[in-house]
Design an enzyme around this catalytic site. Structure first.
Site, short mmCIF file in Angstrom:
data_model
loop_
_atom_site.label_atom_id
_atom_site.label_comp_id
_atom_site.label_asym_id
_atom_site.label_seq_id
_atom_site.Cartn_x
_atom_site.Cartn_y
_atom_site.Cartn_z
N GLU A 1 0.83 -1.21 0.00
CA GLU A 1 0.00 0.00 0.00
C GLU A 1 0.86 1.26 0.00
OE1 GLU A 1 -2.66 -0.68 3.34
OE2 GLU A 1 -4.16 -1.48 1.99
N GLU B 1 -7.04 -7.69 -0.76
CA GLU B 1 -7.47 -7.59 0.64
C GLU B 1 -8.97 -7.28 0.65
OE1 GLU B 1 -5.47 -4.77 3.10
OE2 GLU B 1 -3.50 -5.66 2.81
#
Length: 581
Positions: free
Chosen positions: A117, A195
């Site tokens: 991320e 995710e």
């Protein structure tokens, strides 16, 4: 996981767990990555590996080692030469160990994530990302699939040409819109939600997070209908034992709870939940699910209540907690400056004049990181806390001993672009006087609990109820074969717990939402051997210092919500965008 229809397990490698000191590597016991890879093979699961270097995961400093901050000017997650040198030397140890486990080498690792991320980190240093990609390629070869993971708003800075782009989002988000955005960055190949949030994390002082079964299954079914690949985060909840929890900055510092149960399909204790059966049902519409029964929940045990004995005030054990003696400095130094990564440090000075009227004691510029327990001549006066306005007034004679015990509540694990130093970041002020001439005691609490306390005889009971940082303990046998259990600490305030020398983690009964700590069965000695439990209570002890072991967790009881956190009305969807994994 295998029995509910999954074909792969995705997991992180926390750098700080495996390299606790520069050049010291640990891959044994609970750090045995290769035993875990073997287990995945035996379960017939492929592996998607996320080795970082940054992992977030609501883990202390997002997996980066705290010792990096011993160079205070370091720029984490950038092409700062100091950071790259540390990353390179770590990956030159880790990645060659992984090489034989790659799928094309006969192993079970089918893909590897580069960073994590990164688009949510304001640095946006593409030469850093290119450096990492080159390092992974050099050490792992060209055949392994490398990928990036980002939230929708992070794709611009998080993705990199030559790395496969994946995206993450939860049940409440607009799948069509998000996958359309992903296609701009990854025009061909499978759509991947790397995710998909089955639950969410908890902060001390906020409500326990849950995600409804229908919302999770509906989102999953819609993605599978599209033919997308989905990784569920988390599928199995976990525990932030010891000092391993991370923290977030959301208007103020928020420390993450010890439990990482996450409202996941498999609970913190490894048990199937209704969510798991519902997900298995959805998966069975798209592919065959292995036949046969799911493993049943593990046996659970109840015990107690047990009364604890007072071992003594923390200050009484200073010689054992800091055998090398204190460090002297005119101004207080941070944890990192004295090589103390986790836990606690005691700062001590002496009043240079008599303070007869109650006088405000404070630390400028929000300089308490993260929580300070203040004592004058051994008497507990109160608490100062990061980002919280608290009025603390002190009196004392000239020469009185002022002790400030600082607790590191976990370093920021997501999104923050600044290093999270711990301790007193500024010199405290009493009235108008800046306090100087500090003695700093880096405390080795775990060593004391493990090596010294077992040799002590049981103390006689002390009639007074002490306050401030105090040790309590007791021993107890387990008569049957035992089982997993959940430690309940009714009436205790806040502190740390050890069982048989193992650091279970933090409790904060007064603030919640978590009220019990998960105790896995292997930590307990079965059948008649004495188990030892030790508590470091930091503030106030209940009138009856008792504990209990329950057969189920209590994770959702929050006390004083409105007093603690005025923003607790923020919605789940807002909260979701603010934190990553």
């Amino acid at each position: 996981m295998r029995m509910s229809g999954l074909n792969a397990v995705q997991f992180y490698v926390p750098w700080n767990y495996h390299e606790p000191e520069p050049g010291v590597y640990k891959f044994n016991g609970s750090r045995d990555l290769f035993a875990f890879l073997k287990e995945a093979t035996l379960a017939n699961l492929l592996v998607i590996l996320r080795p970082g270097p940054y992992i977030c995961a609501e883990w202390e400093m997002g997996g980066l080692p705290a010792w990096l901050l011993r160079k205070p000017k370091i720029h984490l997650r950038t092409s700062d030469p100091d950071f790259l040198a540390a990353v390179d030397s770590w990956f030159k140890v880790l990645l060659p160990k992984i090489h034989p486990w790659l799928y094309h080498n006969g192993g079970n690792i089918i893909s590897i994530q580069v960073e994590n991320e990164y688009g949510s980190y304001r640095a946006c240093d593409m030469s850093y990302m290119r450096h990492l990609a080159g390092l992974f390629r050099a050490l792992l070869g060209d055949k392994i699939l490398l990928f990036t993971t980002d939230g929708p708003e992070g794709l611009k800075c998080g993705s990199l040409q030559g790395l496969y782009t994946t995206i993450d989002f939860g049940p409440a988000d607009n799948m069509t819109k998000i996958f359309a955005l992903l296609r701009k960055y990854e025009p061909r190949g499978p759509l991947v939600n790397s995710e998909y949030y089955t639950g969410w994390l908890d902060y001390w002082g906020q409500n326990h997070s849950t995600r409804s079964v229908p919302a999770v299954t509906k989102g999953l079914e819609n993605m599978l209908k599209l033919g997308a690949s989905v990784n569920m985060y988390m599928y199995h909840g976990g525990t932030n034992f010891g000092y391993w929890n991370g923290a977030d900055e959301k208007g103020r510092f928020l420390s993450i709870t010890t439990s990482y149960d996450y409202d996941a399909p498999i609970s913190e204790a490894g048990d199937p939940t209704p969510k798991l059966f519902a997900i298995r049902n959805v998966i069975s519409k798209f592919q065959e699910v292995p036949l046969g029964p799911l493993p049943p929940p593990s046996p659970k045990m109840t015990l107690g209540p047990l009364s604890l004995h007072l071992d003594g005030n923390l200050l009484a054990f200073l010689d054992f907690l800091c055998p090398q003696g204190p460090i002297h400095s005119i101004l207080p130094m941070t944890f990192e400056a004295v090589n103390q990564d986790h836990g606690y440090m005691l700062y001590r000075t002496y009043l240079t004049h008599t303070v007869s009227e109650p006088t405000q004691f404070w630390v400028p510029n929000n300089g308490v990181h993260d929580r300070a327990y203040v004592m004058v001549d051994g008497v507990f006066q109160g608490v100062l806390e990061r980002n919280m306005k608290r009025n603390l007034f002190l009196t004392g004679k000239k020469g009185a001993k002022l002790d400030v015990l600082l607790e590191n509540m976990g370093r920021l694990s997501f999104g923050s672009n600044s290093s999270d130093f711990k301790g007193l970041l500024e010199p405290p002020v009493l009235g108008q006087t800046v306090l100087t001439q500090w003695l700093m005691f880096p405390l080795k609490v775990d060593n004391l609990v493990k090596w010294w306390f077992p040799n002590q005889l049981q103390k006689s009971s002390h009639p007074q109820t002490p306050s401030g940082p105090t040790f309590y303990s007791t021993t107890f046998p387990i008569l049957g074969s035992g089982g997993d259990t959940f430690l309940f600490l009714p009436g205790w305030t806040k502190g740390q717990v050890w069982i048989n020398g193992f650091n279970l983690g933090r409790y904060w009964t007064k603030r919640g939402p978590q009220q019990t700590l998960y105790v896995p069965r292997p930590l307990l000695f079965p059948r008649g051997a004495l188990n030892k439990i030790t508590l470091l209570e930091l503030e106030n002890v209940p009138l009856q210092p008792q504990i209990q072991f329950l057969d189920r967790p209590i994770l959702n009881s929050t006390v004083h919500k409105t007093y603690i956190y005025s923003l607790s009305a923020e919605s789940a969807s807002e909260r979701m965008e603010l934190s990553g994994h």
